[in-house]
Design a protein around this motif. Structure first.
Motif, PDB file in Angstrom:
ATOM      1  N   ASP A  45       0.885  -1.170   0.000  1.00  0.00           N
ATOM      2  CA  ASP A  45       0.000   0.000   0.000  1.00  0.00           C
ATOM      3  C   ASP A  45       0.918   1.213   0.000  1.00  0.00           C
ATOM      4  N   LEU A  46       1.252   1.700  -1.195  1.00  0.00           N
ATOM      5  CA  LEU A  46       2.288   2.718  -1.344  1.00  0.00           C
ATOM      6  C   LEU A  46       1.694   4.082  -1.623  1.00  0.00           C
ATOM      7  N   THR A 190       7.429   4.867  -6.341  1.00  0.00           N
ATOM      8  CA  THR A 190       6.382   4.542  -7.306  1.00  0.00           C
ATOM      9  C   THR A 190       5.810   5.828  -7.867  1.00  0.00           C
ATOM     10  N   ASP A 191       5.270   5.722  -9.092  1.00  0.00           N
ATOM     11  CA  ASP A 191       4.776   6.923  -9.760  1.00  0.00           C
ATOM     12  C   ASP A 191       3.377   7.308  -9.320  1.00  0.00           C
ATOM     13  N   LYS A 192       2.647   6.377  -8.678  1.00  0.00           N
ATOM     14  CA  LYS A 192       1.304   6.708  -8.220  1.00  0.00           C
ATOM     15  C   LYS A 192       0.959   5.855  -7.007  1.00  0.00           C
ATOM     16  N   ALA A 193       0.104   6.415  -6.148  1.00  0.00           N
ATOM     17  CA  ALA A 193      -0.317   5.700  -4.951  1.00  0.00           C
ATOM     18  C   ALA A 193      -1.204   4.528  -5.351  1.00  0.00           C
ATOM     19  N   GLY A 194      -1.196   3.479  -4.517  1.00  0.00           N
ATOM     20  CA  GLY A 194      -2.045   2.337  -4.816  1.00  0.00           C
ATOM     21  C   GLY A 194      -1.789   1.173  -3.885  1.00  0.00           C
ATOM     22  N   LYS A 195      -2.805   0.335  -3.786  1.00  0.00           N
ATOM     23  CA  LYS A 195      -2.701  -0.885  -3.004  1.00  0.00           C
ATOM     24  C   LYS A 195      -2.765  -2.060  -3.980  1.00  0.00           C
ATOM     25  N   PHE A 196      -1.753  -2.935  -3.947  1.00  0.00           N
ATOM     26  CA  PHE A 196      -1.702  -4.041  -4.899  1.00  0.00           C
ATOM     27  C   PHE A 196      -0.786  -5.141  -4.361  1.00  0.00           C
ATOM     28  N   PRO A 197      -0.974  -6.383  -4.832  1.00  0.00           N
ATOM     29  CA  PRO A 197      -0.080  -7.474  -4.427  1.00  0.00           C
ATOM     30  C   PRO A 197       1.140  -7.516  -5.340  1.00  0.00           C
ATOM     31  N   ALA A 198       2.314  -7.309  -4.761  1.00  0.00           N
ATOM     32  CA  ALA A 198       3.555  -7.352  -5.539  1.00  0.00           C
ATOM     33  C   ALA A 198       4.133  -8.765  -5.507  1.00  0.00           C
ATOM     34  N   GLU A 199       4.808  -9.124  -6.581  1.00  0.00           N
ATOM     35  CA  GLU A 199       5.475 -10.426  -6.646  1.00  0.00           C
ATOM     36  C   GLU A 199       6.916 -10.260  -6.161  1.00  0.00           C
ATOM     37  N   PHE A 200       7.263 -11.067  -5.180  1.00  0.00           N
ATOM     38  CA  PHE A 200       8.584 -11.007  -4.554  1.00  0.00           C
ATOM     39  C   PHE A 200       9.222 -12.388  -4.696  1.00  0.00           C
ATOM     40  N   SER A 201      10.398 -12.447  -5.324  1.00  0.00           N
ATOM     41  CA  SER A 201      11.077 -13.736  -5.518  1.00  0.00           C
ATOM     42  C   SER A 201      12.566 -13.571  -5.259  1.00  0.00           C
ATOM     43  N   TYR A 202      13.206 -14.705  -4.891  1.00  0.00           N
ATOM     44  CA  TYR A 202      14.643 -14.682  -4.629  1.00  0.00           C
ATOM     45  C   TYR A 202      15.175 -16.107  -4.623  1.00  0.00           C
ATOM     46  N   VAL A 203      16.496 -16.215  -4.740  1.00  0.00           N
ATOM     47  CA  VAL A 203      17.186 -17.500  -4.652  1.00  0.00           C
ATOM     48  C   VAL A 203      17.679 -17.682  -3.223  1.00  0.00           C
ATOM     49  N   THR A 204      17.535 -18.896  -2.708  1.00  0.00           N
ATOM     50  CA  THR A 204      18.006 -19.174  -1.357  1.00  0.00           C
ATOM     51  C   THR A 204      18.773 -20.487  -1.323  1.00  0.00           C
ATOM     52  N   GLY A 205      19.770 -20.552  -0.468  1.00  0.00           N
ATOM     53  CA  GLY A 205      20.426 -21.815  -0.187  1.00  0.00           C
ATOM     54  C   GLY A 205      19.696 -22.524   0.937  1.00  0.00           C
ATOM     55  N   GLY A 206      20.233 -23.674   1.352  1.00  0.00           N
ATOM     56  CA  GLY A 206      19.654 -24.379   2.482  1.00  0.00           C
ATOM     57  C   GLY A 206      18.455 -25.234   2.160  1.00  0.00           C
ATOM     58  N   MET A 207      18.225 -25.548   0.880  1.00  0.00           N
ATOM     59  CA  MET A 207      17.094 -26.389   0.510  1.00  0.00           C
ATOM     60  C   MET A 207      17.513 -27.304  -0.630  1.00  0.00           C
ATOM     61  N   SER A 208      17.062 -28.554  -0.589  1.00  0.00           N
ATOM     62  CA  SER A 208      17.440 -29.503  -1.625  1.00  0.00           C
ATOM     63  C   SER A 208      16.370 -30.573  -1.761  1.00  0.00           C
ATOM     64  N   TRP A 209      16.478 -31.360  -2.819  1.00  0.00           N
ATOM     65  CA  TRP A 209      15.607 -32.519  -2.972  1.00  0.00           C
ATOM     66  C   TRP A 209      16.376 -33.606  -3.701  1.00  0.00           C
ATOM     67  N   GLN A 210      15.921 -34.833  -3.539  1.00  0.00           N
ATOM     68  CA  GLN A 210      16.532 -35.945  -4.231  1.00  0.00           C
ATOM     69  C   GLN A 210      15.475 -37.014  -4.479  1.00  0.00           C
ATOM     70  N   ALA A 211      15.744 -37.861  -5.449  1.00  0.00           N
ATOM     71  CA  ALA A 211      14.845 -38.971  -5.756  1.00  0.00           C
ATOM     72  C   ALA A 211      15.409 -40.252  -5.153  1.00  0.00           C
ATOM     73  N   ASP A 212      14.533 -41.117  -4.690  1.00  0.00           N
ATOM     74  CA  ASP A 212      14.907 -42.439  -4.188  1.00  0.00           C
ATOM     75  C   ASP A 212      13.948 -43.456  -4.784  1.00  0.00           C
ATOM     76  N   TYR A 213      14.497 -44.587  -5.190  1.00  0.00           N
ATOM     77  CA  TYR A 213      13.697 -45.630  -5.831  1.00  0.00           C
ATOM     78  C   TYR A 213      13.856 -46.936  -5.069  1.00  0.00           C
ATOM     79  N   ASN A 214      12.725 -47.584  -4.788  1.00  0.00           N
ATOM     80  CA  ASN A 214      12.717 -48.905  -4.182  1.00  0.00           C
ATOM     81  C   ASN A 214      12.179 -49.897  -5.202  1.00  0.00           C
TER      82      ASN A 214
END
Length: 506
Positions: A45-46, A190-214
Motif C-alpha cells: 500500500d504505497l 512509485t509513480d502513483k499511490a495504490g494498493k496491490f499485491p507485488a510479486e517477490f522472488s529470490y534465490v536461497t540456499g539451504g534447501m534440496s531434494w533428491q529422488a529415491d527408488y525402491n
C-alpha cells in the motif's frame, strides 16, 4: 526526501506506511543442486513517491542480489531505490556490543540467592562471522575474523577490569538497531499511490531434494515393482505454509561461492499408460527448457529443519533383467595413475592381476511399454527381493544419473556369491623393432549355482590403439574401440573356459 510514516507490525512484515494483510500462498522451485527459488506475494500500500518497507518473511540463506520485486499486472511502476539485507538477528553477544560504554546489571547466582552486580561494558568481545562474507573474501578474511572472534569481553566492576562477564547481563530494552530475524529493508519509489499485491522472488540456499527408488522383485522371476519417492529437505530457517512446490531436475549450472563462470489425499497417477490409484499428492512432469519439472499438484507445508517425502512413481510389473558380468582384469589405479600408452606397452606385468568377482547387474528399460516412461531424476536405487516366507530382503543399492524416457538403466548391485572367475596370461611377446606385441589369456568362470546362468565376459585391449584378435575359442563382439565381450552359458555346477590371443601394432 523520504516520506515518514508510522511503522506497523503485520504478521511477519513490518511496514512503515498503511496497514497491509498477511501474504498469501508461497511457491517454491527446489533444485537438486542445493538451492531453491522462492516466490511469494507481498501486499503493498504505497504512497506516490518514496516509501520505506521492511520484510521479515525471508530465509536465513537468501541471496540478496537475486531479489526481484514487481507488480505482475504491470499497472504500477515500482523501483527499488535502495535495498539493505540485515542478517544479524539479535543475540546476547550482539546486544552486549550495542551497550559498549554503558553500565548494565549482571545477575550472579550465590548460595544466598541471585544478586545484582553493576558493570560497565568496555568491550563486548562480539565479532560477527558471516558465512557469505567468508566465502566472498576468502581465507585471509576468514582467519582474521576468527582471530578477532577470540577477543575476550572486558567489563569494569567496582573500578576493576574483568576479562569475562561477571554474570548474566540484564538488558533494559532492545535498541533501535536490533532485529529478531533476517530482514530486507527497501526504499521503494512509485509513480502513483495504490494498493496491490507485488510479486517477490529470490534465490536461497539451504534447501534440496533428491529422488529415491525402491525396486522389489518376487521370490522367482524378474517382474518387479518400482516405487519412487522425492525427498525434500528444508534447512533455510523459514517454514513455508501451504506452499506450491515444484522440483527441477537436471544439471543446472550455478556459480558457487568463491567460484566463477542440490496432508494425504487420493488421486490417479498415470505411469506407463496404466492408471493407478495411489495415495499421496500426485506429481506431474513436463519438459522445461533443457530440464524436467516435477510439480506437486497438492499444496503442502514444508517446515524449517523438516525432511518431507512424497511418492511420485508406483509402477508394478516392470520387466527387468539380471546380468552377470565377469571383468577379470584387476589394475591398481594408484600405481598406474597418469600412465601413457608407451608405459603400458613396455610394462610386461600391466593388467595381469586377476579379479575373482563376478558382478551382478540389474537392467531395465525406462519406457511406456515397460510400464514406466517418465524421465527419472538422479537418485539412489535400492533393490529388494521377497523371501519364501513373504518378507522382503535388501539385495543391493546404487545410484542412477538423470535418465530420459526410453533409455536403458543398468545398475551394479553387488558380487555373486556362488560364481567366481579366474584370468591367467598364457603368453606375451613384444617386438619393439617391429612395433608389435602379442598377448594371450585363458579365462575361466565357474558357476556353483543350481541353475544355468548367462555371463558376459569382458576383456579390455589396452596395449595399443590398433589391435585384432588373432585367435579365440569362443564367439565375441566388439563393444567399443578397446573392449570385447564374450557371451557364455554356464550350466549348474559348471565351468566355462575362454582362450584368446590379441595382436597389437603401433
Amino acid at each position: 526526501m523520504i516520506a515518514r510514516f508510522v511503522c506497523v507490525f503485520v504478521g511477519v512484515f513490518v511496514f512503515c506506511g498503511s496497514f497491509l494483510a498477511q501474504s498469501p500462498q508461497p511457491s517454491l522451485t527446489i533444485y537438486n543442486e542445493d538451492f531453491a527459488v522462492v516466490r511469494q506475494e507481498i501486499p503493498l500500500d504505497l504512497k506516490s513517491g518514496e516509501n520505506q518497507v521492511n520484510v521479515n518473511d525471508i530465509t536465513m540463506h537468501l541471496e540478496p542480489d537475486s531479489v526481484i520485486l514487481r507488480d505482475p499486472t504491470g499497472k504500477h511502476a515500482v523501483h527499488v531505490l535502495e535495498q539493505n539485507y540485515r542478517a544479524d538477528p539479535i543475540s546476547e553477544p550482539l546486544l552486549l556490543s550495542l551497550y559498549e560504554g554503558k553500565t548494565l546489571d549482571f545477575e550472579v547466582g550465590t548460595p544466598q540467592g541471585t544478586q545484582i552486580v553493576k558493570g560497565k561494558v568496555i568491550r563486548s568481545g562480539y565479532t560477527p562471522h558471516d558465512y557469505f562474507a567468508m566465502n566472498r573474501y576468502g581465507q585471509q578474511y576468514d582467519q582474521g575474523q576468527m582471530a578477532a572472534a577470540t577477543a575476550q569481553p572486558i567489563v569494569e566492576v567496582n573500578g576493576q577490569l574483568r576479562f569475562s562477564l561477571p554474570g548474566t547481563p540484564v538488558f533494559p530494552s532492545l535498541t533501535d538497531d536490533t532485529i529478531l530475524k533476517p530482514r530486507l529493508e527497501w526504499l521503494l519509489a512509485t509513480d502513483k499511490a495504490g494498493k496491490f499485491p507485488a510479486e517477490f522472488s529470490y534465490v536461497t540456499g539451504g534447501m534440496s531434494w533428491q529422488a529415491d527408488y525402491n525396486i522389489v522383485a518376487p521370490e522367482k522371476g524378474d517382474l518387479v515393482d518400482v516405487v519412487g519417492w522425492v525427498t525434500m529437505d528444508n534447512q533455510t530457517g523459514k517454514t513455508f505454509e501451504s506452499a506450491r512446490i515444484k522440483l527441477m531436475a537436471g544439471d543446472v549450472n550455478k556459480v558457487q561461492p568463491g567460484g566463477s563462470g542440490g496432508g494425504i489425499g487420493y488421486g490417479m497417477f498415470r505411469v506407463g499408460g496404466a492408471a493407478l490409484s495411489m495415495p499421496g499428492p500426485p506429481v506431474t512432469e513436463r519438459t522445461f527448457d533443457e530440464y524436467h519439472l516435477y510439480t506437486l499438484e497438492r499444496s503442502t507445508t514444508l517446515r524449517d529443519r523438516e525432511t518431507k517425502q512424497v511418492e511420485f512413481i508406483r509402477a508394478p510389473g516392470v520387466g527387468t533383467k539380471q546380468i552377470y558380468i565377469y571383468d577379470g582384469v584387476k589394475i591398481d589405479v594408484n600405481r598406474y595413475n597418469g600412465w601413457v600408452w608407451d608405459n603400458i606397452r613396455n610394462d610386461e606385468s600391466y593388467g595381469t592381476e586377476s579379479n575373482p568377482k563376478v558382478w551382478v547387474m540389474r537392467e531395465f528399460v525406462n519406457s511406456q511399454a515397460n510400464r514406466l516412461g517418465m524421465p527419472l531424476p538422479k537418485g539412489r536405487v535400492r533393490f529388494y527381493r521377497r523371501n519364501d516366507d513373504g518378507q522382503i530382503e535388501f539385495t543391493g543399492e546404487n545410484v542412477i544419473d538423470h535418465t530420459p524416457r526410453d533409455e536403458t538403466v543398468r545398475i551394479y548391485t553387488g558380487n555373486a556369491f556362488d560364481m567366481t572367475g579366474e584370468r591367467t596370461r598364457t603368453n606375451y611377446v613384444m617386438d619393439g623393432g617391429k612395433r608389435t606385441a602379442t598377448e594371450s589369456f585363458e579365462i575361466k568362470v565357474r558357476n556353483h549355482k543350481k541353475e544355468t546362468v548367462e555371463v558376459r565376459v569382458v576383456e579390455h585391449l589396452y596395449r595399443a590403439l590398433t589391435w585384432d584378435i588373432a585367435f579365440t575359442s569362443a564367439k565375441h563382439k566388439k563393444t567399443d574401440s578397446h573392449t570385447i565381450e564374450f557371451p557364455v552359458t554356464i550350466a549348474a555346477d559348471g565351468e566355462a573356459t575362454i582362450n584368446y590371443t590379441a595382436h597389437y601394432t603401433w
